[in-house]
Design an enzyme around this catalytic site. Structure first.
Site, PDB file in Angstrom:
ATOM      1  N   TYR A 117      -6.850  -0.104  -1.222  1.00 26.55           N
ATOM      2  CA  TYR A 117      -7.103  -0.034   0.210  1.00 26.55           C
ATOM      3  C   TYR A 117      -7.006   1.404   0.727  1.00 26.55           C
ATOM      4  CZ  TYR A 117      -6.417  -0.728   5.237  1.00 26.55           C
ATOM      5  OH  TYR A 117      -6.523  -0.657   6.617  1.00 26.55           O
TER       6      TYR A 117
ATOM      7  N   SER B   2      -7.883   4.073   8.590  1.00 27.09           N
ATOM      8  CA  SER B   2      -6.478   3.667   8.674  1.00 27.09           C
ATOM      9  C   SER B   2      -5.609   4.895   8.491  1.00 27.09           C
ATOM     10  CB  SER B   2      -6.166   2.653   7.558  1.00 27.09           C
ATOM     11  OG  SER B   2      -4.763   2.434   7.444  1.00 27.09           O
TER      12      SER B   2
END
Length: 259
Positions: free
Chosen positions: A163, A150
């Site tokens: 995350y 990401s």
């Protein structure tokens, strides 16, 4: 529609988290580019994964749905073993896409909260990659491993500490794996998507979608097939000298100055 380029002709691939969203986009693009078969992993969404399998078959590839809890190391290894058996030992591509993205303030986060995200997003990547690399080495054909990371690996958002940390670690795992598996003909890379559109997103998060479109030089959100295209490239002969690389797919958002 099947692609005329057929970049993945004859390949067998395992895509984790393939029941919807990005995973679906990756699986379909692999099939469209000539993959002989795609193993679709899911956690609990078996019916949704079955629908993806039907679409993969419509593109001319074989497909099978395998269910596994990727927070369990033995389950990860079992998944890869089943995928390898189904492909006749010809598993040559793994895409580690499965992951979770909860939001939670860091001050109140517990170690259990942290482990849930890290085990799903990172430990599963370690276990699946290790198992797949063993298969690729045993059959001497080499292969490719692609992790879905990401842009939050380098540009974290609030409430995403676990995350963002897990995705940053995924990028570094790929670089380390590229070093150690390269001599066996196994390339390992990451794809770091930005905001990918999904059904209902604009209604659920209108301000975020508006801000993203304003920030993106391309003026739009990403699509699952955008990530799929990047994965196809990295798994294909076109990327035969690309390993240990993080391919950002964000419409140019990270190119914007932050001051």
């Amino acid at each position: 529609m099947p692609s005329v380029s057929r970049l993945l002709e004859g390949r067998f691939a395992l895509v984790t988290g393939a029941s919807g969203g990005i995973g679906r986009g990756i699986a379909l693009r692999f099939a469209e580019e000539g993959a002989a078969g795609v193993v679709l992993h899911c956690g609990t969404a078996v019916e949704a994964a079955g629908e993806v399998a039907d679409r993969v078959r419509e593109s001319g590839a074989r497909a099978v749905v395998l269910q596994a809890d990727l927070t369990d190391e033995d389950a990860c290894r079992g998944l890869v073993r089943e995928a390898a058996e189904w492909s006749g030992g010809r598993l040559t591509a793994l895409v580690n896409n499965a992951g979770v993205q909860p939001t939670q303030p860091l001050p109140g986060m517990t170690a259990a909260d942290w482990r849930t995200v890290v085990d799903t997003n990172l430990t599963s990547v370690f276990a699946c990659t290790q198992a797949a690399a063993e298969v690729m080495r045993e059959h001497g054909v080499g292969g490719t491993v692609t992790h879905i990371a990401s842009i939050e690996a380098s540009a974290p958002a609030a409430l995403h500490a676990h995350y963002s940390a897990s995705k940053a670690a995924v990028v570094m795992h790929a670089r380390s794996a590229a070093l150690e598996y390269g001599p066996y003909g196994i390339r390992v890379n990451t794809v770091s998507p930005g905001l990918i559109d999904r059904e209902g997103l604009a209604e659920a998060w209108p301000d975020g979608v508006r801000r993203w479109r304003e920030a993106a030089p391309t003026g739009r959100l990403g699509r699952p097939e955008d990530v799929g295209d990047a994965c196809v490239f990295l798994a294909s002969r076109l990327a035969s000298w690309v390993t240990g690389h993080d391919l950002v797919v964000d419409g140019g958002v990270l190119a914007r100055p932050t001051w």
